[in-house]
Design an enzyme around this catalytic site. Structure first.
Site, PDB file in Angstrom:
ATOM      1  N   ASP A  32      58.049  24.392  20.766  1.00 51.81           N
ATOM      2  CA  ASP A  32      59.308  23.689  20.491  1.00 51.81           C
ATOM      3  C   ASP A  32      60.484  24.509  21.045  1.00 51.81           C
ATOM      4  O   ASP A  32      60.514  25.739  20.930  1.00 51.81           O
ATOM      5  CB  ASP A  32      59.470  23.502  18.974  1.00 51.81           C
ATOM      6  CG  ASP A  32      60.534  22.481  18.627  1.00 51.81           C
ATOM      7  OD1 ASP A  32      60.174  21.427  18.074  1.00 51.81           O
ATOM      8  OD2 ASP A  32      61.736  22.723  18.906  1.00 51.81           O
ATOM      9  N   ASN A  88      57.067  13.411  11.857  1.00 50.16           N
ATOM     10  CA  ASN A  88      58.168  12.545  11.423  1.00 50.16           C
ATOM     11  C   ASN A  88      58.120  11.198  12.154  1.00 50.16           C
ATOM     12  O   ASN A  88      57.840  11.159  13.354  1.00 50.16           O
ATOM     13  CB  ASN A  88      59.504  13.231  11.721  1.00 50.16           C
ATOM     14  CG  ASN A  88      59.633  14.581  11.032  1.00 50.16           C
ATOM     15  OD1 ASN A  88      59.184  14.745   9.893  1.00 50.16           O
ATOM     16  ND2 ASN A  88      60.222  15.560  11.705  1.00 50.16           N
ATOM     17  N   HIS A 101      54.513  13.027  17.748  1.00 45.42           N
ATOM     18  CA  HIS A 101      54.203  14.453  17.881  1.00 45.42           C
ATOM     19  C   HIS A 101      54.019  15.074  16.514  1.00 45.42           C
ATOM     20  O   HIS A 101      54.595  14.616  15.528  1.00 45.42           O
ATOM     21  CB  HIS A 101      55.312  15.193  18.648  1.00 45.42           C
ATOM     22  CG  HIS A 101      56.667  14.993  18.065  1.00 45.42           C
ATOM     23  ND1 HIS A 101      57.414  13.842  18.279  1.00 45.42           N
ATOM     24  CD2 HIS A 101      57.426  15.771  17.256  1.00 45.42           C
ATOM     25  CE1 HIS A 101      58.557  13.934  17.635  1.00 45.42           C
ATOM     26  NE2 HIS A 101      58.588  15.099  16.992  1.00 45.42           N
ATOM     27  N   HIS A 103      54.289  18.764  14.506  1.00 45.54           N
ATOM     28  CA  HIS A 103      54.793  20.135  14.546  1.00 45.54           C
ATOM     29  C   HIS A 103      53.775  21.041  13.846  1.00 45.54           C
ATOM     30  O   HIS A 103      53.370  20.747  12.719  1.00 45.54           O
ATOM     31  CB  HIS A 103      56.090  20.267  13.742  1.00 45.54           C
ATOM     32  CG  HIS A 103      57.240  19.445  14.239  1.00 45.54           C
ATOM     33  ND1 HIS A 103      58.311  19.994  14.900  1.00 45.54           N
ATOM     34  CD2 HIS A 103      57.514  18.113  14.149  1.00 45.54           C
ATOM     35  CE1 HIS A 103      59.203  19.046  15.188  1.00 45.54           C
ATOM     36  NE2 HIS A 103      58.727  17.893  14.738  1.00 45.54           N
TER      37      HIS A 103
HETATM   38  P1  5GP Z   1      61.364  15.501  15.594  1.00 45.33           P
HETATM   39  O1  5GP Z   1      62.710  15.761  14.972  1.00 45.33           O
HETATM   40  O2  5GP Z   1      61.394  14.250  16.442  1.00 45.33           O
HETATM   41  O3  5GP Z   1      60.230  15.517  14.613  1.00 45.33           O
HETATM   42  O4  5GP Z   1      61.093  16.735  16.546  1.00 45.33           O
HETATM   43  C1  5GP Z   1      61.452  16.782  17.874  1.00 45.33           C
HETATM   44  C2  5GP Z   1      61.345  18.216  18.304  1.00 45.33           C
HETATM   45  O5  5GP Z   1      61.371  18.256  19.712  1.00 45.33           O
HETATM   46  C3  5GP Z   1      62.503  19.102  17.817  1.00 45.33           C
HETATM   47  O6  5GP Z   1      61.993  20.150  17.001  1.00 45.33           O
HETATM   48  C4  5GP Z   1      63.135  19.618  19.100  1.00 45.33           C
HETATM   49  O7  5GP Z   1      63.537  20.960  19.019  1.00 45.33           O
HETATM   50  C5  5GP Z   1      62.032  19.422  20.123  1.00 45.33           C
HETATM   51  N1  5GP Z   1      62.513  19.170  21.471  1.00 45.33           N
HETATM   52  C6  5GP Z   1      63.449  18.249  21.848  1.00 45.33           C
HETATM   53  N2  5GP Z   1      63.637  18.291  23.189  1.00 45.33           N
HETATM   54  C7  5GP Z   1      62.802  19.254  23.657  1.00 45.33           C
HETATM   55  C8  5GP Z   1      62.544  19.755  24.957  1.00 45.33           C
HETATM   56  O8  5GP Z   1      63.129  19.337  25.971  1.00 45.33           O
HETATM   57  N3  5GP Z   1      61.618  20.737  25.078  1.00 45.33           N
HETATM   58  C9  5GP Z   1      60.941  21.241  23.989  1.00 45.33           C
HETATM   59  N4  5GP Z   1      60.052  22.211  24.212  1.00 45.33           N
HETATM   60  N5  5GP Z   1      61.166  20.782  22.741  1.00 45.33           N
HETATM   61  C10 5GP Z   1      62.081  19.804  22.574  1.00 45.33           C
END
Ligand code: 5GP
Length: 145
Positions: A32, A88, A101, A103
């Site tokens: 992440d 999520n 996805h 985490h």
């Molecule tokens: P969500 O909030 O949708 O469960 O998690 C999305 C995750 O994707 C976040 O923790 C955010 O930091 C990560 N993320 C968003 N854009 C990028 C990216 O361009 N590269 C990487 N490696 N992580 C990303």
């Protein structure tokens, strides 16, 4: 016109760089970009489903196989012995990238990792009986295509 692909599809297709940790036919995993703790890893099905309930059985199987293996490697690499897996779905449920996805977040001894906004209350058993019955019924009917 805006690209309809998610940022994760662009990462999977190699158009955006990432720290990749795993890839097979159906799964891609990388660190992440805003980690909650060192080794915070995102495990993503290549299938661009927006949320878990839309994911195919094949991708679901592949995710189920990959998560424990990747978790084990993340723990070994970070020295953590505890971790959270969180997933999520929907903006009000903290989803910000609309491509399924998971985490994997190591819980470090110094407290770094996930902290929960859990807000539990006691179950209402009447409600529980009704809901569990409704979910059981839905699960016993064949999946819609
Ligand atoms: P969500 O909030 O949708 O469960 O998690 C999305 C995750 O994707 C976040 O923790 C955010 O930091 C990560 N993320 C968003 N854009 C990028 C990216 O361009 N590269 C990487 N490696 N992580 C990303």
């Amino acid at each position: 016109m805006e690209d309809p692909r998610s940022i994760f599809t662009m990462i999977i297709q190699g158009e955006i760089p990432c720290h990749k940790v795993y890839e097979d036919d159906l799964i891609f995993a990388f660190l992440d970009i805003n980690p909650s703790s060192p080794g915070h890893t995102l495990v993503v099905p290549k299938e661009p489903a927006r949320s878990l309930d839309e994911l195919s059985d094949d991708s679901a199987q592949a995710i189920g196989r990959a998560l424990p293996r990747i978790s084990k490697a993340v723990l070994e690499a970070t020295g953590a012995s505890e971790f959270n897996v969180i997933q999520n779905n929907g903006p009000n449920a903290f989803q910000s990238v609309f491509h399924v996805h998971f985490h994997i977040i190591p819980k470090m001894e110094d407290g770094r990792g996930l902290t929960f906004p859990f807000n539990p209350s006691s179950i209402d058993h009447e409600d529980g009986a009704r809901l569990s019955s409704s979910i059981r019924d839905l699960l016993s009917s064949p999946p819609s295509q």
